[in-house]
Scaffold this motif. Sequence first.
Motif, PDB file in Angstrom:
ATOM      1  N   LEU A 182      -4.896   7.307  -9.505  1.00 55.47           N
ATOM      2  CA  LEU A 182      -5.508   6.083  -9.279  1.00 55.47           C
ATOM      3  C   LEU A 182      -5.177   5.778  -7.904  1.00 55.47           C
ATOM      4  N   LEU A 183      -5.966   5.977  -6.955  1.00 60.30           N
ATOM      5  CA  LEU A 183      -5.724   5.540  -5.606  1.00 60.30           C
ATOM      6  C   LEU A 183      -6.038   4.014  -4.999  1.00 60.30           C
ATOM      7  N   LEU A 184      -5.165   3.490  -4.780  1.00 64.82           N
ATOM      8  CA  LEU A 184      -5.164   2.022  -4.238  1.00 64.82           C
ATOM      9  C   LEU A 184      -5.751   2.239  -2.753  1.00 64.82           C
ATOM     10  N   TRP A 185      -6.896   2.130  -2.624  1.00 58.24           N
ATOM     11  CA  TRP A 185      -7.330   2.195  -1.302  1.00 58.24           C
ATOM     12  C   TRP A 185      -6.946   1.098  -0.284  1.00 58.24           C
ATOM     13  N   PHE A 186      -7.060  -0.008  -0.569  1.00 62.95           N
ATOM     14  CA  PHE A 186      -6.318  -1.093  -0.016  1.00 62.95           C
ATOM     15  C   PHE A 186      -5.300  -1.914  -0.673  1.00 62.95           C
ATOM     16  N   TRP A 187      -4.187  -2.404  -0.019  1.00 57.26           N
ATOM     17  CA  TRP A 187      -3.161  -3.159  -0.609  1.00 57.26           C
ATOM     18  C   TRP A 187      -3.854  -4.515  -0.632  1.00 57.26           C
ATOM     19  N   PRO A 188      -4.375  -5.362  -1.977  1.00 57.99           N
ATOM     20  CA  PRO A 188      -4.770  -6.544  -1.620  1.00 57.99           C
ATOM     21  C   PRO A 188      -4.099  -7.554  -0.732  1.00 57.99           C
ATOM     22  N   GLU A 189      -4.702  -8.221   0.147  1.00 57.79           N
ATOM     23  CA  GLU A 189      -3.677  -9.201   1.101  1.00 57.79           C
ATOM     24  C   GLU A 189      -2.644  -8.439   1.636  1.00 57.79           C
ATOM     25  N   ASN A 190      -2.454  -7.242   1.374  1.00 55.03           N
ATOM     26  CA  ASN A 190      -1.224  -6.489   1.856  1.00 55.03           C
ATOM     27  C   ASN A 190       0.049  -6.958   1.277  1.00 55.03           C
ATOM     28  N   LYS A 191      -0.181  -7.313  -0.083  1.00 56.28           N
ATOM     29  CA  LYS A 191       0.978  -7.874  -1.073  1.00 56.28           C
ATOM     30  C   LYS A 191       1.531  -6.783  -1.784  1.00 56.28           C
ATOM     31  N   ARG A 192       2.545  -5.975  -1.259  1.00 53.47           N
ATOM     32  CA  ARG A 192       2.959  -4.619  -1.837  1.00 53.47           C
ATOM     33  C   ARG A 192       4.015  -4.770  -2.733  1.00 53.47           C
ATOM     34  N   PHE A 193       3.829  -4.008  -3.853  1.00 55.43           N
ATOM     35  CA  PHE A 193       4.934  -4.135  -4.907  1.00 55.43           C
ATOM     36  C   PHE A 193       5.076  -2.708  -5.176  1.00 55.43           C
ATOM     37  N   ASP A 194       6.331  -2.533  -5.988  1.00 54.82           N
ATOM     38  CA  ASP A 194       6.748  -0.951  -6.288  1.00 54.82           C
ATOM     39  C   ASP A 194       5.773  -0.423  -7.065  1.00 54.82           C
ATOM     40  N   ASP A 206      -1.576   6.771  -1.354  1.00 54.91           N
ATOM     41  CA  ASP A 206      -1.844   7.989  -0.375  1.00 54.91           C
ATOM     42  C   ASP A 206      -3.264   8.584  -0.201  1.00 54.91           C
ATOM     43  N   ARG A 207      -4.011   8.254   0.822  1.00 58.52           N
ATOM     44  CA  ARG A 207      -5.162   8.597   1.023  1.00 58.52           C
ATOM     45  C   ARG A 207      -5.496  10.015   1.140  1.00 58.52           C
ATOM     46  N   SER A 208      -4.421  10.856   1.366  1.00 57.96           N
ATOM     47  CA  SER A 208      -4.823  12.146   1.168  1.00 57.96           C
ATOM     48  C   SER A 208      -5.055  12.826   0.074  1.00 57.96           C
ATOM     49  N   LEU A 209      -4.784  11.956  -1.038  1.00 55.14           N
ATOM     50  CA  LEU A 209      -5.001  12.469  -2.445  1.00 55.14           C
ATOM     51  C   LEU A 209      -6.524  12.022  -3.067  1.00 55.14           C
ATOM     52  N   TYR A 210      -7.265  11.508  -2.024  1.00 52.80           N
ATOM     53  CA  TYR A 210      -8.541  10.920  -2.408  1.00 52.80           C
ATOM     54  C   TYR A 210      -9.469  11.917  -3.140  1.00 52.80           C
ATOM     55  N   SER A 211      -9.438  13.242  -2.717  1.00 54.89           N
ATOM     56  CA  SER A 211     -10.352  14.185  -3.528  1.00 54.89           C
ATOM     57  C   SER A 211      -9.833  14.455  -4.731  1.00 54.89           C
ATOM     58  N   LYS A 212      -8.707  14.155  -5.092  1.00 56.91           N
ATOM     59  CA  LYS A 212      -7.944  14.434  -6.427  1.00 56.91           C
ATOM     60  C   LYS A 212      -8.088  13.086  -7.210  1.00 56.91           C
ATOM     61  N   ALA A 213      -8.447  11.968  -6.574  1.00 56.89           N
ATOM     62  CA  ALA A 213      -8.255  10.870  -7.395  1.00 56.89           C
ATOM     63  C   ALA A 213      -9.650  10.715  -8.365  1.00 56.89           C
ATOM     64  N   GLN A 214      -9.114  10.192  -9.734  1.00 61.45           N
ATOM     65  CA  GLN A 214     -10.028   9.961 -10.725  1.00 61.45           C
ATOM     66  C   GLN A 214     -10.618   8.751 -10.376  1.00 61.45           C
ATOM     67  N   GLY A 215      -9.834   7.944  -9.796  1.00 64.66           N
ATOM     68  CA  GLY A 215     -10.125   6.490  -9.594  1.00 64.66           C
ATOM     69  C   GLY A 215      -9.785   6.027  -8.215  1.00 64.66           C
ATOM     70  N   VAL A 216     -10.576   5.376  -7.534  1.00 63.29           N
ATOM     71  CA  VAL A 216     -10.467   4.677  -6.213  1.00 63.29           C
ATOM     72  C   VAL A 216     -10.667   3.330  -6.295  1.00 63.29           C
ATOM     73  N   LEU A 217      -9.644   2.601  -6.231  1.00 65.14           N
ATOM     74  CA  LEU A 217      -9.536   0.961  -6.483  1.00 65.14           C
ATOM     75  C   LEU A 217      -9.645   0.585  -4.915  1.00 65.14           C
ATOM     76  N   VAL A 218     -10.918  -0.402  -4.756  1.00 64.95           N
ATOM     77  CA  VAL A 218     -11.192  -1.037  -3.614  1.00 64.95           C
ATOM     78  C   VAL A 218     -11.416  -2.392  -3.750  1.00 64.95           C
ATOM     79  N   PHE A 219     -10.443  -3.335  -2.895  1.00 62.46           N
ATOM     80  CA  PHE A 219     -10.701  -4.681  -3.172  1.00 62.46           C
ATOM     81  C   PHE A 219     -11.572  -5.251  -2.067  1.00 62.46           C
ATOM     82  N   HIS A 220     -12.239  -6.137  -2.806  1.00 62.95           N
ATOM     83  CA  HIS A 220     -13.639  -6.617  -2.177  1.00 62.95           C
ATOM     84  C   HIS A 220     -13.265  -7.361  -0.780  1.00 62.95           C
ATOM     85  N   ARG A 221     -12.279  -8.217  -0.727  1.00 63.00           N
ATOM     86  CA  ARG A 221     -11.980  -9.163   0.430  1.00 63.00           C
ATOM     87  C   ARG A 221     -11.496  -8.113   1.703  1.00 63.00           C
TER      88      ARG A 221
END
Length: 353
Positions: free
Chosen positions: A52-64, A82-97
């Motif tokens: 699962l690729l977290l494309w954006f950190w929501p509001e840049n609020k990063r957690f472990d 890690d966006r280099s794993l995009y082609s292997k990602a089954q899910g890409v989570l995109v924060f609307h804001r």
Amino acid sequence: MAPILHILKVAVTVVLFLAGLIVLFLMYYHSFPSLNCHPPPARTRRTDKPVLLLWFWPENKRFDLQDCKNLFNINGCHLTDDRSLYSKAQGVLVFHRAIQDDLSNLPTAPRTRFQRWIWFNMDSPNNTRKIAGIEGLFNLTLSYRADADIHVRWKLTFKNNTDKDFVLPKKERLLCWIVDSNDLDTKSGKSYDYYRELVKHIKVDVFHSSSDDSVKGENYFTTISSCKFYLSFEDSIYKDYITETFNGPLAAGTVPIVLGPPRINYEDFAPGTSFIHVNDFPDAGALAEFLLKLEKDNEAYMRFFDWRQFYTARHHLTEEKYEFAYPVCQACRHVSMTREFRVVPDLYKWFFG
């Protein structure tokens, strides 16, 4: 000549008989287990977790990234930014804001056949900006909405034998509200208008959400638990839009007074006897009169906690960095459990109705 032929026939018969015995012996020998033989290789089981690729950190609020496991016992996916794993990602989570109006910060490579793009938005419609061009991009939705593919809410859970019996916290205040106090006299909206009318009839202890340390971190629950009632006023009124402002007092041992969607919608998520809805009263004055009566009638007040015999409410995360951790981890749980997706031909038609 005849005796020679007879001897040859006998010799051939003996040779064939001996050959048969040798074959049988060898078959028996090879079938017998050897002390030196190795066990057959164990069947290998695929242990790769879906990415699962977290494309954006929501509001840049990063957690472990391990916090999904540590906080919620969710460990079924490989969560990464890690966006280099995009082609292997089954899910890409995109924060609307975080999406730019020209879509230039979205993935440029096409979505693969197996990939799910998840639209991640926890805001109500009036706080959600429309971005042209994304209406048909996503095939999963993550939202507060009950009809979202990934529905995110802090839910009550059935009580089990290990849960402690409920003990009412000590009450020092009657009615409380955590809000930006700078907005109390100036900001418009149903919740502020109702407060201004209510405070004419009953005292409300107001805690400043930005600067008051008594409502930050775990102090939040300590402060709310000291109040008999809490104003769980939502900033938007939409179906299913019921946020942590409702979960907080339930978890703290306080009665929420709700202003939001209709009572019947709240009862989809919590017992109707666990809260008070402003719509149950003709005006703010009638609500204040009811609360003042309950202040003197402890038996009637305690009936608002009867649901605690059957359910428990969990403290939600109050540290700022964890604001979006729960929905992100729920997305991880979803992609680890199912490969299903749906076609969302018009995202806005679904969300804005």
